[in-house]
Every structure is written in C-alpha cells, then in structure tokens.
Design a protein around this motif. Structure first.
Motif, mmCIF file in Angstrom:
data_model
loop_
_atom_site.group_PDB
_atom_site.id
_atom_site.type_symbol
_atom_site.label_atom_id
_atom_site.label_comp_id
_atom_site.label_asym_id
_atom_site.label_seq_id
_atom_site.Cartn_x
_atom_site.Cartn_y
_atom_site.Cartn_z
ATOM 1 N N ASP A 1 -4.465 2.281 -6.926
ATOM 2 C CA ASP A 1 -4.165 1.087 -7.509
ATOM 3 C C ASP A 1 -4.534 -0.438 -6.128
ATOM 4 O O ASP A 1 -4.123 0.116 -5.579
ATOM 5 N N TYR A 2 -5.017 -1.159 -6.926
ATOM 6 C CA TYR A 2 -4.684 -2.326 -5.424
ATOM 7 C C TYR A 2 -3.751 -3.418 -5.582
ATOM 8 O O TYR A 2 -3.065 -3.572 -6.861
ATOM 9 N N ARG A 3 -3.322 -3.764 -4.397
ATOM 10 C CA ARG A 3 -2.677 -4.942 -4.333
ATOM 11 C C ARG A 3 -2.967 -6.136 -3.323
ATOM 12 O O ARG A 3 -3.693 -5.225 -2.615
ATOM 13 N N LEU A 4 -3.695 -7.523 -3.628
ATOM 14 C CA LEU A 4 -4.139 -7.932 -3.662
ATOM 15 C C LEU A 4 -2.634 -9.023 -2.933
ATOM 16 O O LEU A 4 -1.786 -9.284 -3.940
ATOM 17 N N LEU A 5 -2.772 -9.634 -1.984
ATOM 18 C CA LEU A 5 -1.201 -10.684 -1.025
ATOM 19 C C LEU A 5 -2.432 -11.608 -0.384
ATOM 20 O O LEU A 5 -3.580 -11.662 0.284
ATOM 21 N N VAL A 6 -1.686 -12.918 -0.740
ATOM 22 C CA VAL A 6 -2.232 -14.294 -0.452
ATOM 23 C C VAL A 6 -1.020 -14.380 0.227
ATOM 24 O O VAL A 6 0.172 -14.785 0.129
ATOM 25 N N THR A 7 -1.146 -14.693 1.571
ATOM 26 C CA THR A 7 -0.598 -15.257 2.991
ATOM 27 C C THR A 7 -0.849 -17.035 2.764
ATOM 28 O O THR A 7 -2.235 -16.338 3.727
ATOM 29 N N ASP B 1 5.252 -5.648 1.168
ATOM 30 C CA ASP B 1 6.065 -6.021 0.192
ATOM 31 C C ASP B 1 6.371 -6.044 -0.975
ATOM 32 O O ASP B 1 7.059 -5.871 -2.070
ATOM 33 N N GLN B 2 5.021 -4.636 -0.971
ATOM 34 C CA GLN B 2 4.998 -4.663 -3.430
ATOM 35 C C GLN B 2 4.588 -2.856 -3.602
ATOM 36 O O GLN B 2 5.696 -2.723 -2.697
ATOM 37 N N VAL B 3 4.907 -3.083 -4.965
ATOM 38 C CA VAL B 3 5.285 -1.687 -5.738
ATOM 39 C C VAL B 3 4.782 -0.979 -5.328
ATOM 40 O O VAL B 3 3.099 -1.039 -5.696
ATOM 41 N N GLY B 4 5.151 0.277 -4.893
ATOM 42 C CA GLY B 4 3.577 1.392 -4.668
ATOM 43 C C GLY B 4 3.153 1.291 -3.136
ATOM 44 O O GLY B 4 3.853 0.660 -2.575
ATOM 45 N N LYS B 5 2.974 2.761 -2.817
ATOM 46 C CA LYS B 5 3.289 3.463 -1.716
ATOM 47 C C LYS B 5 1.704 2.872 -1.459
ATOM 48 O O LYS B 5 0.846 2.777 -1.953
ATOM 49 N N LEU B 6 1.920 1.869 -0.041
ATOM 50 C CA LEU B 6 0.696 1.718 0.589
ATOM 51 C C LEU B 6 0.023 2.686 1.425
ATOM 52 O O LEU B 6 0.077 3.724 1.938
ATOM 53 N N PHE B 7 -1.137 3.185 0.872
ATOM 54 C CA PHE B 7 -2.254 3.958 1.383
ATOM 55 C C PHE B 7 -2.680 3.456 2.243
ATOM 56 O O PHE B 7 -3.608 4.163 3.732
ATOM 57 N N HIS B 8 -3.775 2.174 1.866
ATOM 58 C CA HIS B 8 -4.806 2.049 3.087
ATOM 59 C C HIS B 8 -5.073 0.097 2.602
ATOM 60 O O HIS B 8 -5.190 -0.735 1.989
ATOM 61 N N ARG B 9 -5.417 -0.409 4.509
ATOM 62 C CA ARG B 9 -5.452 -1.865 3.953
ATOM 63 C C ARG B 9 -7.145 -1.579 3.645
ATOM 64 O O ARG B 9 -7.275 -1.847 4.564
ATOM 65 N N LEU B 10 -7.925 -2.464 2.133
ATOM 66 C CA LEU B 10 -9.420 -2.151 2.412
ATOM 67 C C LEU B 10 -9.825 -3.010 3.085
ATOM 68 O O LEU B 10 -10.934 -2.876 3.826
ATOM 69 N N MET B 11 -8.953 -4.084 2.698
ATOM 70 C CA MET B 11 -10.068 -5.403 3.239
ATOM 71 C C MET B 11 -8.613 -6.397 3.328
ATOM 72 O O MET B 11 -7.831 -6.537 3.045
#
Length: 130
Positions: A66-72, A83-93
């Motif tokens: 799944d995707y996770r978008l974080l805006v900082t 710092d989200q739910v789900g195991k981080l696999f790849h920083r796509l962008m």
C-alpha cells in the motif's frame, strides 16, 4: 523538476507511470511482486514561510502493499521520518516545495535484478581473479 532514478532488486516494479505538474503528482497503476497497486494522485502543498517535504512510501501490510504519503513542514528543527502503520518497503518519491514556488525531487523506480553469469563457477572481484 522530478528526477527519475533507477535501482535494481529481486523485488521489482512494472508500470507506475509518472506524471506531474507544479500542483499535483499522478502515478499510474503498477505491480510489485505480482501485487497490483492502484493509481495514486496527490496535491503538492506550498507554504509561504517554510519548505514542505512530500514523501510517498510503499509499505507492506497484511494483504500486500500500500502507499503512505507523509507531508512534513520543514521549519526549524523538524525532521521528516516514517512513523506510520505497515512495514516500510520503499521510498518511492520525495518532492520538496519551496515558499518561492520552486519544487524538485526524485522518483525511485525498481528494475528487475538479473544475476550475471560467472564463468565455470570461478569467483571474480573487480575484474581480477580471486
């Protein structure tokens, strides 16, 4: 401008066509390990006083990816981190927008890793025989 970078891995991507403007980003449907991820679109945020970082991650969850978008908002000592739910696999962008309207970043695409054949099973390192 968003720079396309390519890496190789045994877990690779197909699809994920990238389109963008200074206002929004669209990534087409694609597959990763035969799991289909839908197209995704998000707006770019600009702040009049500080840079804004947009990180789009691919994470593993119980059913696939799944995707996770974080805006900082990068003010002072604020750091961007996942710092989200789900195991981080790849920083796509990652895209950074600036108060003056400039934006830039990268899109990291994963190509299929193809092992290189080794002659007669002999180990070689940096072009020299081991």
């Amino acid at each position: 401008m968003i720079e396309r970078k390519e890496i190789t891995n045994r877990r690779f991507m197909t699809g994920f066509e990238l389109e963008y403007t200074n206002e929004a980003v669209t990534i087409g449907e694609g597959s990763l390990d035969s799991f289909v991820l839908p197209a995704v679109e998000f707006e770019l945020y600009y702040d009049t006083e500080m840079p804004v970082l947009h990180d789009l991650y691919i994470v593993e969850d119980g059913e696939g990816y799944d995707y996770r978008l974080l805006v900082t908002y990068l003010g002072g000592d604020t750091l961007a981190f996942y710092d989200q739910v789900g195991k981080l696999f790849h920083r796509l962008m990652t895209i950074k927008t600036m108060p003056d309207g400039f934006y830039g970043g990268d899109f990291v695409y994963i190509n299929k890793f193809t092992p290189k054949e080794v002659n007669d099973g002999e180990a070689q390192s940096r072009g020299k025989e081991a």
